[in-house]
Structure formats: structure tokens, C-alpha cells
Design a protein around this motif. Structure first.
Motif, PDB file in Angstrom:
ATOM      1  N   TYR A 156       0.843  -1.208   0.000  1.00 44.06           N
ATOM      2  CA  TYR A 156       0.000   0.000   0.000  1.00 44.06           C
ATOM      3  C   TYR A 156       0.873   1.252   0.000  1.00 44.06           C
ATOM      4  N   VAL A 157       1.931   1.263   0.823  1.00 43.95           N
ATOM      5  CA  VAL A 157       2.822   2.421   0.893  1.00 43.95           C
ATOM      6  C   VAL A 157       3.472   2.673  -0.456  1.00 43.95           C
ATOM      7  N   GLN A 158       3.964   1.612  -1.081  1.00 44.13           N
ATOM      8  CA  GLN A 158       4.637   1.775  -2.369  1.00 44.13           C
ATOM      9  C   GLN A 158       3.671   2.282  -3.437  1.00 44.13           C
ATOM     10  N   GLU A 193       1.424   6.929  -6.665  1.00 42.09           N
ATOM     11  CA  GLU A 193       0.192   7.482  -7.229  1.00 42.09           C
ATOM     12  C   GLU A 193      -0.314   8.746  -6.562  1.00 42.09           C
ATOM     13  N   ASP A 194       0.069   8.996  -5.319  1.00 43.29           N
ATOM     14  CA  ASP A 194      -0.516  10.109  -4.559  1.00 43.29           C
ATOM     15  C   ASP A 194       0.575  11.119  -4.198  1.00 43.29           C
ATOM     16  N   ALA A 218       3.171  11.101  -0.978  1.00 46.57           N
ATOM     17  CA  ALA A 218       4.615  11.049  -1.203  1.00 46.57           C
ATOM     18  C   ALA A 218       5.323  12.230  -0.540  1.00 46.57           C
ATOM     19  N   ALA A 219       4.699  13.408  -0.582  1.00 45.02           N
ATOM     20  CA  ALA A 219       5.318  14.588   0.020  1.00 45.02           C
ATOM     21  C   ALA A 219       5.384  14.450   1.528  1.00 45.02           C
ATOM     22  N   THR A 220       4.306  13.946   2.129  1.00 45.69           N
ATOM     23  CA  THR A 220       4.289  13.764   3.590  1.00 45.69           C
ATOM     24  C   THR A 220       5.302  12.710   4.012  1.00 45.69           C
TER      25      THR A 220
END
Length: 366
Positions: free
Chosen positions: A27-29, A34-35, A39-41
Motif C-alpha cells: 500500500y505504501v509503495q 500514485e498520490d 509522497a510529500a508527507t
């Protein structure tokens, strides 16, 4: 957005401590790819963690020292390392780095105007005691306050009452030299001056006594259910739980008795629990853990969430409620520190998956 940030933080902690499942890793990958917000957080957390040397900290954690520090003696040995690593990172990040990427606070503004510590004189006058150093004369007494403590000079033998509200603690020096630490939501009746052949005070809540030795004038602490008789000693008494009184002896010797004639004598390192239904039961206790409240720390072990909500309400001075049916089987282990409610709540959310919300002056654990 806030819930998403909470979830990202939890996943980050799980990855750091090595218990991210295969599904969660996938899920993290996927979210990283995609998000952009995810990714920024995540990148911001990694940067902060690198700056704080979180990985190095984890490698340097002394498991046994951390175990002693957090008093998590009830955890199974196989789970200690994982739990302590998580706790170490949580404490490290929650103390500062966690909140850097949030646009709004994780916890709503919980600070409330708390009632002050009050001294109720025998003549009915009420005096608010603050932490500012001050000397004042009231009635026939001279009161000196400062550093969360009250000293006084007076020959008055009438009974006064010191009331400590929830979320606070206070220290009192009695006229005979006895020192008393009073925990949150505690009251004590005492005279400014002891006369005759005895020294007697009345306590409801929790207090730690270091009794000055005056063999010719025995000291007695009256609780709602018991009387504790001492000559000179140090002990803690806790009456928070209805129908139960716990007396924990640190040094010296005490005799604790009940109205029905039952009594028990304690030796240092032992505590007695008394209830009208079962009488007295003695057991050994951990001095550091029992007295930690004096330093603004509270340890809880496998405590049911409804019971923890009541303890946290008293400790932090804010109303905390939960659904007793929904969380009847939810129990958790951890630590509370005075003035660190946000850290406690975020730790609780991560370790017990308990959400929280704040509405109309009440904190809800969900």
C-alpha cells in the motif's frame, strides 16, 4: 486530510520498527507512486527522521534500560524489543518532529482554565494558592507559597482543608515538619498546629507522607475506610477507587486498621489493599512506579480503556469519556506525562488504534 496524515505517520512508525505487513508495504509503495500528497508527507517524515537520526537512535536503544525507564515489566520477553523500539521512536518523534508537516494541530485546543489549588480555612474563608512566591497573613496564620508548595506559621488548632483539583499536584509542609505530596483530585483536612498527644489528618484521593518522628505524639492518617497509624515513616495512600484503600510503605512501619476491627502491619516494600468485602490483602510493590506521580508520570499496565479514561481525566484535568461496551475488552500499556496530553493521545492511537475527538469540552476516545 488530518486522518490521512495520522495514517501515514502510523505506517512510517511501523516501517521504522520492522512490523509493517506485506499488504501495508504494498500500500505504501502504491501510494508513493500514485498520490503526490502522500509522497510529500512521507518524504518530509523521512527527512525529519534522518535529521534526528532515528535509525541510529533505534540501534543505540538499550533494551533493558528502556524497559526499566518505562516500567513495562508485564510485557512478554518476545514482544519487548518491538514495543520498546516503537515507544522510543514515538517519544522521539512526538516530542517535536511529528507535528512539522501538519497544517493544523493533531489535537484540538484542550487547554482549559483549571480551578486553582484552594485552602479552605476553618472560618469558611477560601484562599487560592498559586505558584508565585508570596507571603500573606490571613486570619491568625502566615502563609508562604512558591514552587507548588505551602508552608505556614500559626498556633490555630482548628481543621482546614487543602483541595487539589484534577490535573494538578501540590506539596504541603505541616507544622511538625511532616511533608505531604498531594496528587490530583485530592483533599486533606489538617490543623495548622497539632495539640495534645496526637497528630491527626484526613485524606481523600492520593497522598505521599514523610512523617516527622515525634514518638510522644503518634501520627494518624484517616481515610474514608481505614486509619493508618505511624510514628515516623514514609508511605503512599490511595483512595481513588471507591470501596478500596491502598497503603504502600516505603520506610518505617505502619498499622492500618478498619472500622470493623481488622488491621494489618506493613513492612517496607509491602502494600495493603483494603475493601469492606474482602478485608486486607498484602503484596509487594514497585516504589518507583507507585511514587512516579510525584514527578508527573503515571504508568498503566494492561488497563481497560474505560478505566484508563477515568485515570487520564484525573491526571490531565479534562473530562475524557469512552464507550464502555465498545471498548470493554480494549486494554493497553503505556505512560502518561503531565502537560503532554497530545503525546499520550497520539501514542494511544498508534498502540491501541483508538481514535479521539473533542467536542463541547469533552474528549471522546472512540
Amino acid at each position: 486530510m488530518e486522518q490521512q496524515q495520522e495514517k501515514i505517520f502510523q505506517l512510517y512508525i511501523q516501517q521504522l520498527t520492522g512490523h509493517l505487513s506485506e499488504e501495508e508495504e504494498a500500500y505504501v509503495q502504491r501510494m508513493l507512486a500514485e498520490d503526490p500528497a502522500f509522497a510529500a508527507t512521507w518524504a518530509a517524515l523521512e527527512a525529519e527522521g534522518k535529521e534526528m537520526d532515528v535509525q541510529g537512535y533505534l540501534h543505540r536503544v538499550d533494551e533493558q534500560a528502556a524497559l526499566q525507564q518505562l516500567q513495562q515489566r508485564s510485557l512478554r520477553p518476545a514482544s519487548r524489543k518491538r514495543w520498546l523500539a516503537a515507544a522510543a521512536v514515538l517519544l522521539l518523534l512526538l516530542s517535536g518532529g511529528y507535528f512539522f508537516f501538519r497544517s493544523t494541530p493533531a489535537t484540538p485546543p484542550l487547554a482549559q482554565i483549571k480551578p486553582p489549588v484552594q485552602l479552605l480555612l476553618a472560618n469558611g474563608r477560601q484562599i487560592n494558592l498559586d505558584n508565585d512566591s508570596a507571603v500573606r497573613t490571613v486570619s491568625n496564620a502566615t502563609l508562604t507559597t512558591g514552587n507548588n508548595m505551602l508552608r505556614y506559621e500559626s498556633a490555630d488548632t482548628a481543621m482546614n482543608t487543602l483541595q487539589v483539583p484534577a490535573g494538578a499536584s501540590y506539596r504541603l509542609m505541616l507544622s511538625d515538619g511532616t511533608e505531604v505530596w498531594l496528587n490530583a483530585a485530592t483533599s486533606m483536612r489538617f490543623p495548622f498546629h497539632f495539640s495534645g498527644g496526637s497528630r491527626e489528618v484526613y485524606v481523600s484521593g492520593e497522598a505521599y507522607f514523610k512523617v516527622a518522628k515525634h514518638p510522644q505524639q503518634p501520627f494518624t492518617v484517616h481515610t474514608p475506610l481505614t486509619n493508618i497509624q505511624v510514628l515516623g515513616t514514609a508511605f503512599n495512600v490511595n483512595t481513588y477507587h471507591n470501596g478500596n484503600v491502598r497503603t504502600s510503605l516505603v520506610e518505617g512501619k505502619v498499622i492500618t486498621s478498619a472500622a470493623n476491627g481488622l488491621q494489618t502491619t506493613l513492612q517496607p516494600g509491602y502494600q495493603s489493599d483494603y475493601s469492606a468485602a474482602t478485608g486486607f490483602a498484602a503484596s509487594r510493590f514497585d516504589e518507583e512506579e507507585v511514587l512516579s506521580w510525584i514527578n508527573g508520570v503515571y504508568y498503566f499496565h494492561h488497563m481497560p480503556l474505560p478505566e484508563l479514561a477515568a485515570a487520564a481525566s484525573r491526571f490531565y484535568g479534562i473530562t475524557i469519556v469512552t464507550d464502555p461496551q465498545k471498548h470493554a475488552r480494549t486494554a493497553t500499556t503505556g505512560i502518561m506525562e503531565r502537560d503532554k496530553l497530545s503525546a499520550f493521545l497520539n501514542d494511544l492511537e498508534t498502540t491501541a488504534q483508538v481514535k479521539y475527538s473533542y467536542k463541547d469540552g469533552v474528549l471522546h476516545l472512540e
